[in-house]
Scaffold this active site. Structure first.
Site, PDB file in Angstrom:
ATOM      1  N   ASN A  44       9.454  61.822   0.749  1.00 26.91           N
ATOM      2  CA  ASN A  44       9.707  61.516   2.310  1.00 26.91           C
ATOM      3  C   ASN A  44      11.068  62.148   2.926  1.00 26.91           C
ATOM      4  OD1 ASN A  44      11.246  60.117   0.209  1.00 26.91           O
ATOM      5  ND2 ASN A  44      11.508  58.570   1.578  1.00 26.91           N
ATOM      6  N   GLU A  57       3.523  60.386   0.916  1.00 25.94           N
ATOM      7  CA  GLU A  57       2.137  60.590   0.661  1.00 25.94           C
ATOM      8  C   GLU A  57       1.541  61.570   1.877  1.00 25.94           C
ATOM      9  OE1 GLU A  57       3.844  57.897   0.835  1.00 25.94           O
ATOM     10  OE2 GLU A  57       2.716  56.258  -0.097  1.00 25.94           O
TER      11      GLU A  57
END
Ligand code: THU
Length: 132
Positions: A44, A57
């Site tokens: 992230n 993700e």
């Protein structure tokens, strides 16, 4: 391609160490496995304008897609979180579009051996799709 969830979890845990999360301090790592056996990972990245933050993700998925990778058979997500981090709704939508047949493994970075497994379809039934 033999799927080794532990290997993918370890790749996500390693990617997590490069998380850029000065605001939340919540480090997340993700890794994708292609049918060809390649692993693409990401973490992230946060912004002072909080809404610009991008989840691990999606970083991993965007890296993979823009490097021409496809046919994702699994993804793993790791964070220091009891039971492992469940992908947010936005990431579920992107996974549903670009990795619809992938298995999703999640694990707590403090307990990498306890892995929970899902399918993308489990995580986002009735997804938004546009039929071209
Ligand atoms: N985050 C992820 O990387 N993946 C998720 O599925 C949920 C949340 C990140 C975004 C932000 O940097 C931090 O975790 C706290 O929300």
């Amino acid at each position: 391609m033999k799927l080794n969830p532990q290997k993918l979890i370890r790749a996500a845990a390693k990617a997590r160490l490069n998380s850029v999360s000065p605001y939340s301090k919540f480090k997340v790592g993700a890794a994708l496995l292609t049918k060809a056996g390649e692993i693409i990972s990401g973490a992230n990245v946060e912004s002072a304008s909080y809404g610009l933050t991008c989840c691990a993700e999606r970083i991993a998925l965007f890296k993979a897609l823009t490097d021409g990778k496809k046919n994702f058979i699994a993804t793993a997500v790791v964070a220091r979180c009891d039971g492992g981090p469940m992908p947010c709704g936005a990431c579920r939508q992107l996974l549903r579009e670009y990795a619809p047949d992938a298995q999703v493994f999640v694990a707590d970075s403090d307990d990498l051996k306890s892995v929970k497994a899902f399918t993308v379809r489990d995580l986002l039934p009735s997804a938004f799709v546009i039929v071209p």
